[in-house]
Design an enzyme around this catalytic site. Structure first.
Site, PDB file in Angstrom:
ATOM      1  N   LYS A   1      75.613  -6.299  51.903  1.00  0.00           N
ATOM      2  CA  LYS A   1      74.377  -5.535  51.666  1.00  0.00           C
ATOM      3  C   LYS A   1      73.229  -6.083  52.514  1.00  0.00           C
ATOM      4  O   LYS A   1      72.498  -5.326  53.149  1.00  0.00           O
ATOM      5  CB  LYS A   1      74.040  -5.599  50.170  1.00  0.00           C
ATOM      6  CG  LYS A   1      72.780  -4.885  49.762  1.00  0.00           C
ATOM      7  CD  LYS A   1      72.816  -4.524  48.291  1.00  0.00           C
ATOM      8  CE  LYS A   1      72.585  -5.715  47.377  1.00  0.00           C
ATOM      9  NZ  LYS A   1      71.184  -6.168  47.342  1.00  0.00           N
ATOM     10  N   SER A   2      73.064  -7.405  52.522  1.00  0.00           N
ATOM     11  CA  SER A   2      71.944  -8.008  53.265  1.00  0.00           C
ATOM     12  C   SER A   2      72.046  -7.707  54.759  1.00  0.00           C
ATOM     13  O   SER A   2      71.052  -7.369  55.411  1.00  0.00           O
ATOM     14  CB  SER A   2      71.956  -9.532  53.078  1.00  0.00           C
ATOM     15  OG  SER A   2      71.635  -9.869  51.756  1.00  0.00           O
TER      16      SER A   2
ATOM     17  N   ARG B   1      67.760 -12.282  34.853  1.00  0.00           N
ATOM     18  CA  ARG B   1      69.208 -12.491  34.716  1.00  0.00           C
ATOM     19  C   ARG B   1      69.553 -13.642  33.774  1.00  0.00           C
ATOM     20  O   ARG B   1      70.660 -13.681  33.234  1.00  0.00           O
ATOM     21  CB  ARG B   1      69.849 -12.708  36.093  1.00  0.00           C
ATOM     22  CG  ARG B   1      69.942 -11.404  36.855  1.00  0.00           C
ATOM     23  CD  ARG B   1      70.657 -11.524  38.173  1.00  0.00           C
ATOM     24  NE  ARG B   1      70.840 -10.190  38.767  1.00  0.00           N
ATOM     25  CZ  ARG B   1      71.052  -9.959  40.041  1.00  0.00           C
ATOM     26  NH1 ARG B   1      71.107 -10.959  40.904  1.00  0.00           N
ATOM     27  NH2 ARG B   1      71.215  -8.723  40.470  1.00  0.00           N
TER      28      ARG B   1
ATOM     29  N   LYS C   1      64.912 -11.388  39.360  1.00  0.00           N
ATOM     30  CA  LYS C   1      65.842 -10.543  40.118  1.00  0.00           C
ATOM     31  C   LYS C   1      65.755  -9.110  39.577  1.00  0.00           C
ATOM     32  O   LYS C   1      64.785  -8.756  38.913  1.00  0.00           O
ATOM     33  CB  LYS C   1      67.250 -11.132  40.036  1.00  0.00           C
ATOM     34  CG  LYS C   1      67.385 -12.460  40.789  1.00  0.00           C
ATOM     35  CD  LYS C   1      67.161 -12.267  42.273  1.00  0.00           C
ATOM     36  CE  LYS C   1      67.212 -13.571  43.027  1.00  0.00           C
ATOM     37  NZ  LYS C   1      66.816 -13.402  44.452  1.00  0.00           N
TER      38      LYS C   1
ATOM     39  N   ASP D   1      72.833 -14.901  44.015  1.00  0.00           N
ATOM     40  CA  ASP D   1      73.201 -13.633  43.368  1.00  0.00           C
ATOM     41  C   ASP D   1      74.454 -13.760  42.504  1.00  0.00           C
ATOM     42  O   ASP D   1      74.845 -12.798  41.833  1.00  0.00           O
ATOM     43  CB  ASP D   1      73.410 -12.545  44.428  1.00  0.00           C
ATOM     44  CG  ASP D   1      72.090 -12.159  45.079  1.00  0.00           C
ATOM     45  OD1 ASP D   1      71.027 -12.383  44.463  1.00  0.00           O
ATOM     46  OD2 ASP D   1      72.121 -11.647  46.211  1.00  0.00           O
TER      47      ASP D   1
ATOM     48  N   GLY E   1      64.972  -4.777  46.423  1.00  0.00           N
ATOM     49  CA  GLY E   1      63.983  -5.806  46.748  1.00  0.00           C
ATOM     50  C   GLY E   1      63.982  -6.141  48.229  1.00  0.00           C
ATOM     51  O   GLY E   1      62.931  -6.386  48.828  1.00  0.00           O
TER      52      GLY E   1
HETATM   53  C1  S3P Z   1      68.404 -11.070  49.803  1.00  0.00           C
HETATM   54  C2  S3P Z   1      67.878 -12.258  49.422  1.00  0.00           C
HETATM   55  C3  S3P Z   1      67.956 -12.798  48.053  1.00  0.00           C
HETATM   56  C4  S3P Z   1      68.985 -12.069  47.218  1.00  0.00           C
HETATM   57  C5  S3P Z   1      68.934 -10.587  47.404  1.00  0.00           C
HETATM   58  C6  S3P Z   1      69.152 -10.212  48.861  1.00  0.00           C
HETATM   59  C7  S3P Z   1      68.260 -10.637  51.202  1.00  0.00           C
HETATM   60  O1  S3P Z   1      66.700 -12.660  47.440  1.00  0.00           O
HETATM   61  O2  S3P Z   1      68.824 -12.379  45.847  1.00  0.00           O
HETATM   62  O3  S3P Z   1      69.942  -9.951  46.611  1.00  0.00           O
HETATM   63  O4  S3P Z   1      68.969  -9.712  51.639  1.00  0.00           O
HETATM   64  O5  S3P Z   1      67.432 -11.226  51.912  1.00  0.00           O
HETATM   65  P1  S3P Z   1      65.573 -13.798  47.628  1.00  0.00           P
HETATM   66  O6  S3P Z   1      65.418 -13.980  49.057  1.00  0.00           O
HETATM   67  O7  S3P Z   1      64.328 -13.245  47.013  1.00  0.00           O
HETATM   68  O8  S3P Z   1      66.110 -14.987  46.889  1.00  0.00           O
END
Ligand code: S3P
Length: 430
Positions: free
Chosen positions: A22-23, A347, A343, A316, A95
């Protein structure tokens, strides 16, 4: 509201292929759109979160076509080629979409508004708005600029050296993306290294990115060149199957195509330390990211202490780590994980409530949890709290429980893992 019944499993066997990360999928669209020329993305995750990012860039005039097999073709517009969106951009539950785009849009020459669903509109945005404001960004939001909708009047930015109080890839990436438009060097330091997909992909597209002990710098004004991207499978999705195979007796599962970037592979270290039989096979590289197949066999797990640098490397995965801990012998203590409170849902509260409801012994801490393993869970009812990872963790708990679990509000799994239920069934979950 969709609900699902998950029955105890007699073993997960065979092999499964994990869908795209996903990222990395988010970043392929953002960076591909800012590049010059064509970017082709293989293995893109077609989930709701990533579609929110895709729609946002289409709204800003970037042609993005979906070809056979879900491959994306992005005709990049260059650093200054995006167009003012004609409407509010809806980031849904994501997010990553809202925080990274806040950084990216702060340096554009137009006005934009970002919002999201009821969960996203409760999540803190000051963590990106504050450093961006020191770069000269003009951003307004509810709650004194902390809550979406966020209104962004883009403009000239100046580079900063930012010491982030939290290890957050979203904060780091927002500042780095803003730094692309600033003249000179932008630096972000963080207390522990968070996922580095932005750095890797920006560098792969031609930006001058310099990681150093404790942080990373980027030079503004690069010419990014469109590239071919192969998105590896998401280790955060694989994690559910790793834990499932460990806790359901008689399992042996090959989980193929998993991204094992060291900033993400904390779950493997944690589960191995708990006594899990997990082997990395055929380690290789794709578009600057390490990838492997993972062989996992059911194992007797033991409780461990978790804290410090491994926490952002597995941030996560704590809902499903707590499930593993419930089936382990002894006590598992998770600390330094206060971020779990903000989150998709809180959680710590959600997993404590749901596992307790299934008969586990869990104590919530301000920054983590204490799980006293009982080696078994009862069946019953659980709720996702509208959070995809809580829904999938409850499903994994159910596979090894004494009786079926009815999970309420399971539609949210589509945000990160639309094929979760069918893959679970194909591997031996029922
Ligand atoms: C993500 C970073 C993480 C993760 C989120 C995806 C990203 O959040 O929890 O699901 O794609 O950069 P944080 O950077 O706020 O910890």
């Amino acid at each position: 509201m969709e609900s699902r019944t998950v029955n105890p499993s007699r073993g997960l066997r065979g092999e499964i292929v994990i869908p795209g990360d996903k990222s990395i999928s988010h970043r392929s669209i953002m960076i591909g759109s800012l590049a010059e020329g064509t970017t082709v993305v293989h293995g893109f995750l077609h989930g709701e979160d990533n579609h929110a990012t895709l729609n946002a860039f289409r709204c800003m005039g970037v042609p993005i076509e979906e070809e056979a097999g879900g491959v994306l073709r992005i005709e990049g517009k260059g650093l200054r080629g995006l167009r003012e969106p004609g409407d509010v951009i809806d980031c849904g539950n994501s997010g990553t979409t809202i925080r990274l785009m806040t950084g990216l849009l702060a340096g554009q020459s137009f006005f934009s508004v970002l919002t999201g669903d009821q969960y996203l509109r409760r999540r803190p945005m000051k963590r990106v708005v504050a450093p961006l404001a020191t770069m000269g960004a003009r951003i307004w939001g509810r709650g004194g600029g902390d809550l979406a909708p966020l209104a962004i009047q883009g403009g000239e930015l100046k580079p900063i050296a930012y010491d982030s109080p939290i290890a957050s890839a979203q904060v780091k990436s927002a500042v780095l993306l803003a730094g692309l438009g600033a003249e000179g060097e932008t630096t972000v330091r963080e207390p522990h290294l968070s996922r580095d997909h932005s750095e890797r992909m920006l560098s792969y597209f031609g930006a001058d990115v310099r990681p150093f002990e404790g942080g990373v710098s980027i030079l503004g004004g690069p010419r990014l060149q469109g590239r071919e991207v192969h998105v590896p499978g998401d280790i955060s999705s694989a994690a559910f199957f790793l834990v499932a195979a460990l806790i359901v007796p008689g399992s042996e599962l090959l989980v193929r195509n998993v991204g094992v970037n060291p900033t993400r592979s904390g779950i493997i270290d944690i589960l191995q330390e708990m006594g899990g039989s997990i082997e990395l096979l055929d380690q290789r590289e794709a578009a600057g990211e390490p990838v492997a197949d993972i062989l996992v066999k059911s194992s007797a797990l033991r409780g461990i202490e978790i804290g410090g640098a491994v926490v952002p490397r597995a941030i996560d995965e704590f809902p499903v780590v707590a499930v593993a801990a419930a089936f382990a012998e002894g006590t598992t203590v998770i600390r330094d994980a206060r971020e779990l409170r903000v989150k998709e849902t809180d959680r710590i509260a959600a997993i404590t409530a749901e596992l307790t409801g299934l008969g586990a012994k869990v104590e919530a801490l301000e920054d983590g949890m204490i799980v006293s393993g009982t080696g078994r869970l009862a069946g019953g009812r659980a709720s996702s709290h509208g959070d995809h990872r809580i829904a999938m963790s409850a499903a994994i708990a159910a596979l090894a429980a004494d009786a079926p679990v009815i999970i309420a509000d399971t539609g949210c799994t589509a945000t990160s893992f639309p094929s979760f239920w069918s893959l679970l069934e194909s591997a031996g979950g029922r």
